[in-house]
Design an enzyme around this catalytic site. Structure first.
Site, PDB file in Angstrom:
ATOM      1  N   ASN A 327      32.975  45.863 -47.548  1.00 31.91           N
ATOM      2  CA  ASN A 327      32.025  44.828 -47.133  1.00 31.91           C
ATOM      3  C   ASN A 327      31.380  44.163 -48.353  1.00 31.91           C
ATOM      4  O   ASN A 327      30.161  44.170 -48.527  1.00 31.91           O
ATOM      5  CB  ASN A 327      30.958  45.412 -46.212  1.00 31.91           C
ATOM      6  CG  ASN A 327      30.361  44.374 -45.292  1.00 31.91           C
ATOM      7  OD1 ASN A 327      30.607  43.174 -45.433  1.00 31.91           O
ATOM      8  ND2 ASN A 327      29.557  44.822 -44.334  1.00 31.91           N
ATOM      9  N   HIS A 362      21.622  47.125 -40.531  1.00 32.30           N
ATOM     10  CA  HIS A 362      22.651  47.741 -39.694  1.00 32.30           C
ATOM     11  C   HIS A 362      22.138  48.088 -38.300  1.00 32.30           C
ATOM     12  O   HIS A 362      22.892  48.005 -37.330  1.00 32.30           O
ATOM     13  CB  HIS A 362      23.189  49.004 -40.363  1.00 32.30           C
ATOM     14  CG  HIS A 362      24.251  48.754 -41.382  1.00 32.30           C
ATOM     15  ND1 HIS A 362      23.992  48.685 -42.727  1.00 32.30           N
ATOM     16  CD2 HIS A 362      25.582  48.535 -41.247  1.00 32.30           C
ATOM     17  CE1 HIS A 362      25.114  48.443 -43.386  1.00 32.30           C
ATOM     18  NE2 HIS A 362      26.086  48.345 -42.513  1.00 32.30           N
TER      19      HIS A 362
END
Length: 477
Positions: A327, A362
């Site tokens: 990522n 997240h």
């Protein structure tokens, strides 16, 4: 009687054919359909013969249509996030605009994650929180770029901030195009506003200072990434049948066999991300987005929007590299809006603040925070263990090879034992996995992190390079 919807009919046919849930089918089909549209953007709608405003308008219109098709009324939440963020840009002084956009973005992402917890706790249904996470990155990047370009002196900026800064607030068309364009609204990756404007205006090729009669072709990178994406999908489909996530909760008499189950479950989930990210990157490249200049041999590079390096992840020899190459664009976002901003601060630790921002971004599942703590300890353990052990393997080539292999295996085992907790979401599930492993990875990580010396290890044999870590690898996600 309901009217016939050809798009929904296509989704139903594909869902029945491959046996995937309808929400995943909608998501994948829309991504796939955006590939030919991306080719039209590169050729038929090239900025040389197409007004830039039209490219912006088509890009955001298609993006909103894709979002409505995928998420229905939840798209309104995304539009509100973008609209309010733009109001902040227009009405807030540049000296503090980044604070307002960041606060607003964190409120929105927190509300989105809480909504998901209340409506689909522990589920994997695709909803608007995925695109919302990408939007949070974009609106905060613009806030900081406006702050850098309109409220700070050039001497106060680092090289990246000088490149990405905005000397004026983007137009509403540019802003909505950046936030909701069809190339990135569903799966990213996240570019900066400067990069987006260069792409839409067609200056992303000339900006690298090397003049060519023709723009570089993206055929090879698009084809390569598409093949890698499809291969990842094939591996995922193969593993999904025999290795659902629940298999990681089964108790086994053999630790080796149990770890094999964990490895394959984690690999399955990683292949899911490989598939989506590589597909999205290939779509962007097909549109002409993601060009990053030329290498030393004069070959074009198309990795500006790369999110992963599969080889570096799968064969990483330390935790730092494993996390750094996963990522990538989110890591850049964390660095740009948090880590670099807090360097030199005596009040807040840049690393701790970046970890906390990553965790909040997240979501609120306990598994995320269990992995966060485990990962922090594991990183420190790996750093100390490398300093102590590595010098003993530098005397001969075969010893260095052995060290490389052992480091690769140890990294994979240690990281997978944490990633599985992240995947399972629930605290009870994470504790079940670790108890099935007799907490061996946790105990070893704690011992290495706190019992080993912090100084450099002795040099046995040949000298070894400084292992303090690369200063540019401040990736925490």
């Amino acid at each position: 009687m309901a009217s016939w919807n050809p798009v929904q009919a296509l989704f139903d046919v594909v869902a029945n054919l491959i046996g995937f849930p309808i929400d995943q089918v909608r998501y994948i089909v829309l991504l796939a359909l955006s590939l030919p549209v991306a080719l039209l953007m590169r050729h038929a709608l090239h900025p040389r013969h197409t007004p830039v405003a039209l490219r912006h308008l088509l890009s955001l219109s298609l993006g909103l249509w894709m979002s409505v098709t995928c998420f229905g009324w939840e798209t309104l939440c995304l539009v509100v996030v973008v609209a309010v963020s733009y109001v902040f840009l227009l009405t807030t002084p540049a000296a503090v605009v980044q604070r307002y956009t960041m606060a607003w973005a964190l409120v929105c992402i927190s509300a989105g994650h809480l909504y998901r917890l209340l409506t689909d706790y522990g589920g994997y249904h695709l909803d608007f929180t995925g695109p919302l996470m990408i939007l949070v990155q974009r609106v905060t990047l613009v806030g900081y770029a406006v702050h850098d370009g309109m409220a700070r002196k050039s001497s106060e900026l680092n090289d990246d901030q000088k490149t990405q800064k905005l000397s004026q607030v983007p137009s509403v068309l540019e802003y909505f195009s950046y936030c909701t364009n069809f190339l990135t609204i569903l799966a990213g990756p996240c570019a900066t506003m400067h990069q987006h404007l260069c792409f839409m205006e067609g200056t992303n090729f000339s900006a690298h200072g090397k003049k060519h009669l023709h723009e570089p072709s993206s055929l090879l990178p698009v084809s390569t990434k598409l093949l890698q994406s499809l291969a990842s999908l094939a591996v995922y489909c193969w593993l999904a049948v025999s290795f659902p996530n629940e298999r990681a909760l089964e108790q086994h008499h053999s630790l080796l066999h149990y770890y094999g189950i964990i490895l394959l479950v984690v690999l399955k989930i990683k292949c899911q991300f490989y598939f989506i990210w590589l597909l999205s990157e290939s779509i962007n490249n097909a549109a002409g987005n993601g060009f990053d200049g030329y290498d030393d041999r004069g070959n074009p590079k198309w990795d500006l929007l790369s999110n992963i390096n599969i080889w570096k992840i799968e064969f990483a020899t330390n935790v730092r590299d494993y996390t750094y190459y996963w990522n990538l664009t989110t890591g850049l976002w964390l660095r740009r809006v948090c880590f670099d901003r807090l360097k030199g601060s005596r009040l807040v630790s840049p690393t701790l603040a970046t970890f906390l921002l990553s965790a909040l971004w997240h979501g609120f599942y306990p598994g995320y925070y269990m992995f966060l703590v485990y990962g922090a300890v594991l990183s420190e353990a790996g750093r100390k263990l490398r300093r102590v052990v590595r010098p003993w393997f530098q005397a001969a080539p075969h010893l260095r090879l052995l060290y490389h292999v052992l480091s690769c295996v140890a990294t994979r085992v240690a990281v997978d034992c944490g990633v599985i907790v992240f995947i399972l979401l629930w605290a009870s599930y994470g504790l079940t996995v670790w108890s099935n492993l007799y907490f061996v990875p946790n105990i070893l990580a704690l011992l290495c992190a706190f019992a080993l010396p912090s100084g450099k290890g002795r040099n046995h044999g040949n000298s070894h390079p400084n292992d303090a870590g690369n200063s540019d690898k401040n990736k925490t996600d």
